[in-house]
Motif scaffolding. Structure first.
Motif, short mmCIF file in Angstrom:
data_model
loop_
_atom_site.label_atom_id
_atom_site.label_comp_id
_atom_site.label_asym_id
_atom_site.label_seq_id
_atom_site.Cartn_x
_atom_site.Cartn_y
_atom_site.Cartn_z
N TYR A 150 55.09 126.59 45.99
CA TYR A 150 54.07 125.77 45.34
C TYR A 150 54.36 124.28 45.53
O TYR A 150 53.43 123.48 45.66
CB TYR A 150 53.99 126.12 43.85
N GLY A 151 55.62 123.93 45.57
CA GLY A 151 55.97 122.54 45.84
C GLY A 151 55.54 122.09 47.22
O GLY A 151 55.17 120.92 47.43
N ASP A 152 55.57 123.02 48.18
CA ASP A 152 55.11 122.69 49.54
C ASP A 152 53.66 122.23 49.54
O ASP A 152 53.30 121.27 50.24
CB ASP A 152 55.24 123.92 50.44
N LEU A 153 52.82 122.91 48.76
CA LEU A 153 51.40 122.56 48.73
C LEU A 153 51.21 121.18 48.10
O LEU A 153 50.42 120.37 48.60
CB LEU A 153 50.60 123.61 47.97
N CYS A 154 51.91 120.91 47.02
CA CYS A 154 51.81 119.61 46.39
C CYS A 154 52.20 118.50 47.36
O CYS A 154 51.52 117.47 47.48
CB CYS A 154 52.69 119.56 45.14
N GLN A 155 53.30 118.72 48.10
CA GLN A 155 53.75 117.74 49.08
C GLN A 155 52.75 117.59 50.21
O GLN A 155 52.47 116.47 50.67
CB GLN A 155 55.11 118.16 49.64
N ALA A 156 52.17 118.72 50.65
CA ALA A 156 51.20 118.66 51.75
C ALA A 156 49.95 117.89 51.33
O ALA A 156 49.40 117.10 52.12
CB ALA A 156 50.83 120.08 52.19
N ILE A 157 49.47 118.10 50.11
CA ILE A 157 48.29 117.38 49.62
C ILE A 157 48.58 115.89 49.55
O ILE A 157 47.78 115.05 49.99
CB ILE A 157 47.88 117.92 48.23
N THR A 158 49.74 115.54 49.00
CA THR A 158 50.10 114.13 48.86
C THR A 158 50.22 113.45 50.23
O THR A 158 49.71 112.34 50.44
CB THR A 158 51.43 114.00 48.10
N ASP A 159 50.90 114.12 51.16
CA ASP A 159 51.09 113.54 52.49
C ASP A 159 49.76 113.34 53.21
O ASP A 159 49.50 112.28 53.81
CB ASP A 159 52.00 114.44 53.33
N LEU A 160 48.90 114.38 53.16
CA LEU A 160 47.64 114.29 53.89
C LEU A 160 46.71 113.25 53.26
O LEU A 160 46.00 112.52 53.97
CB LEU A 160 46.96 115.66 53.91
N ALA A 161 46.72 113.16 51.95
CA ALA A 161 45.89 112.15 51.27
C ALA A 161 46.34 110.74 51.66
O ALA A 161 45.51 109.84 51.87
CB ALA A 161 45.96 112.34 49.76
N PHE A 162 47.64 110.55 51.77
CA PHE A 162 48.16 109.24 52.18
C PHE A 162 47.75 108.92 53.62
O PHE A 162 47.34 107.80 53.92
CB PHE A 162 49.68 109.23 52.04
N GLU A 163 47.86 109.94 54.49
CA GLU A 163 47.50 109.73 55.89
C GLU A 163 46.01 109.42 56.04
O GLU A 163 45.62 108.64 56.91
CB GLU A 163 47.85 110.97 56.70
N ARG A 164 45.17 110.02 55.22
CA ARG A 164 43.73 109.83 55.33
C ARG A 164 43.22 108.72 54.41
O ARG A 164 42.01 108.51 54.30
CB ARG A 164 43.01 111.14 54.97
N ASP A 165 44.13 108.01 53.74
CA ASP A 165 43.74 106.95 52.82
C ASP A 165 42.69 107.45 51.82
O ASP A 165 41.61 106.86 51.66
CB ASP A 165 43.21 105.73 53.57
N ALA A 166 43.03 108.55 51.16
CA ALA A 166 42.09 109.18 50.22
C ALA A 166 42.65 109.11 48.81
O ALA A 166 43.40 110.00 48.39
CB ALA A 166 41.84 110.62 50.62
N PRO A 167 42.33 108.07 48.05
CA PRO A 167 42.85 107.94 46.68
C PRO A 167 42.11 108.89 45.73
O PRO A 167 40.91 109.05 45.81
CB PRO A 167 42.55 106.49 46.32
N PHE A 168 42.87 109.53 44.84
CA PHE A 168 42.29 110.45 43.87
C PHE A 168 42.37 109.84 42.48
O PHE A 168 43.23 109.00 42.19
CB PHE A 168 43.03 111.79 43.87
N ALA A 169 41.52 110.31 41.61
CA ALA A 169 41.54 109.86 40.22
C ALA A 169 42.77 110.41 39.51
O ALA A 169 43.26 111.50 39.83
CB ALA A 169 40.27 110.32 39.50
N VAL A 170 43.25 109.65 38.52
CA VAL A 170 44.44 110.06 37.77
C VAL A 170 44.20 111.41 37.09
O VAL A 170 45.09 112.27 37.05
CB VAL A 170 44.81 108.99 36.73
N VAL A 171 43.01 111.63 36.58
CA VAL A 171 42.72 112.88 35.88
C VAL A 171 42.84 114.07 36.81
O VAL A 171 43.22 115.18 36.39
CB VAL A 171 41.32 112.83 35.23
N GLU A 172 42.52 113.87 38.09
CA GLU A 172 42.63 114.96 39.06
C GLU A 172 44.10 115.29 39.35
O GLU A 172 44.46 116.46 39.54
CB GLU A 172 41.89 114.61 40.34
N PHE A 173 44.94 114.26 39.40
CA PHE A 173 46.37 114.52 39.57
C PHE A 173 46.93 115.27 38.36
O PHE A 173 47.81 116.12 38.50
CB PHE A 173 47.13 113.20 39.77
N ARG A 174 46.43 114.95 37.18
CA ARG A 174 46.88 115.69 36.00
C ARG A 174 46.50 117.17 36.11
O ARG A 174 47.26 118.06 35.74
CB ARG A 174 46.25 115.07 34.75
#
Length: 413
Positions: free
Chosen positions: A140-164
């Protein structure tokens, strides 16, 4: 960079409707995305295959963990879909649906959510595949890391509530998967411990019965022959009673957690002579011919004499039981290289296909086919292996079997 926005909207319309500005943001150049938020569930949906591929790549880097689609069925792909649906439900203010899919913060002690059900299945699958609890967390940690990495690469900021929400889903999934993994592992350990205790008790009862049986035969022989107890048969009786005492003492020491090396160096010829006395009491009832070949008087061995005696007695009892009537059972001992070999040869007619592989399995039912012979052979093998030796069987088709005990010669130093 260009994207057919209308095509994307039509294909995803049944899931959720997006505000035009936010929807177009997914296709905009990176420079224009820096100050705008992106719907995380749309991002996950559009990049599902890429995220799964990245998770598989992370998994493949770990030793002994090459994940297949089947193994991941209740892991990353299903969790990713459930996370996407949870985020979509929250964006549509369908909070009850969100909780039903992923559970409340801290989990639900009364009923598992969809994520909880699939996470428990994933935890159980990883245990059955032989992995450890840290692998459950890593998946499960792999998926969290993959989402974070890909969002950074695509310059895709998410809302704080979505991270929660992402953290809540991960927390519940990991907790439920680890809980199930631990429960299943504890259950397996309990079953293994019970099986081990049953086997140890079975071994003790088997050896006690053998020694008691030999003592009973000796007493009957003494009574029928009106022989003095100071003779050879009396010696068999005394040895059997002594073995009974040793077995009880060994069991008592095991209960106390005590143990000691009881090996000694002794004459092989003298040892075989003792075995011969006991065996002849038994063979007389079985209708077989028993031959003991001459042993080199200078040959010695380092072993636990009582365990070796019990092991060899089990081999001989097995041979007397299955050898054909009026045929011969032969016992021989000799040196070969750096080993002392003790052979028990019978005339059972040979083994069926695959019979040799099953002969040493404990608690297998007895049968005339010789495939699985209860506890005796299993006890014999364990006793011999405890002395750094081996017990093997060789099939002589149409004739019988040769069981061979191999033990190292004592060191000359």
């Amino acid at each position: 960079m260009s994207t057919n926005v209308s095509s994307i909207s039509q294909s995803q319309a049944p899931i959720v409707e997006f505000e035009p500005a936010k929807h177009e943001l997914l296709a905009c150049p990176a420079a224009s995305c820096l100050t705008k938020e992106v719907f995380m569930h749309r991002f996950l949906l559009n990049n599902r295959d890429e995220l799964i591929a990245r998770c598989k790549a992370k998994v493949a880097q770990r030793p002994l963990r090459a994940a297949t689609d089947k193994q991941l069925a209740h892991g990353v792909p299903m969790f990713l879909d459930q996370l996407t649906r949870t985020l979509s439900a929250e964006d549509d203010d369908e909070l009850d649906l969100s909780i039903a899919i992923s559970g409340p913060s801290g989990g639900d002690t009364l009923a598992l959510s969809e994520i909880g059900v699939s996470a428990t299945a994933h935890g159980k699958e990883l245990l059955n595949l032989g992995y450890t609890v840290d692998q459950v967390v890593h998946d499960y940690g792999d998926l969290c890391q993959a989402i974070t990495d890909l969002a950074f690469e695509r310059d895709a900021p998410f809302a704080v509530v979505e991270f929660r929400t992402l953290n809540r889903c991960l927390d519940n999934a990991i907790a439920d998967a680890v809980t199930e993994f631990s429960a299943q592992r504890d259950a397996q350990i309990s079953v293994q411990q019970l099986a081990g205790e049953k086997q140890r008790l079975g071994f003790l009862v088997h050896e006690l019965r053998n020694s008691l049986g030999t003592a009973t035969l000796a007493v009957r022989a003494l009574e029928l022959g009106h022989m003095a107890i100071s003779g050879a048969t009396g010696a068999v009786l005394k040895r059997s009673l002594s073995t009974l005492g040793l077995l009880i003492s060994r069991a008592t020491a095991e209960v106390r957690g005590e143990g000691a090396d009881q090996r000694q160096t002794f004459s092989v010829a003298s040892f075989i002579a003792d075995v011969d006395l006991v065996a002849r009491l038994d063979v007389a009832r079985k209708g077989a011919v028993f031959e003991v070949r001459t042993v080199d008087p200078s040959l010695a061995i380092l072993a636990n004499r009582d365990l070796l005696h019990a092991a060899l007695a089990n081999l001989l009892q097995n041979a007397f039981k299955y050898t054909q009537e009026n045929s011969m059972v032969t016992l021989s001992a000799y040196a070969s290289g750096e080993q002392v070999l003790i052979d028990v040869e019978d005339h059972c007619g040979g083994l069926p296909p695959g019979g040799a592989a099953k002969m040493f399995i404990p608690f297998s039912p007895n049968s005339d086919s010789r495939a699985g012979l209860g506890l005796g052979l299993s006890i014999a093998r364990q006793s011999i292996e405890a002395d750094n030796g081996t017990l093997t069987v060789r099939d002589v088709p149409g004739s019988g079997c040769i069981f061979t005990i191999s033990l190292p010669l004592p060191s000359s130093s």
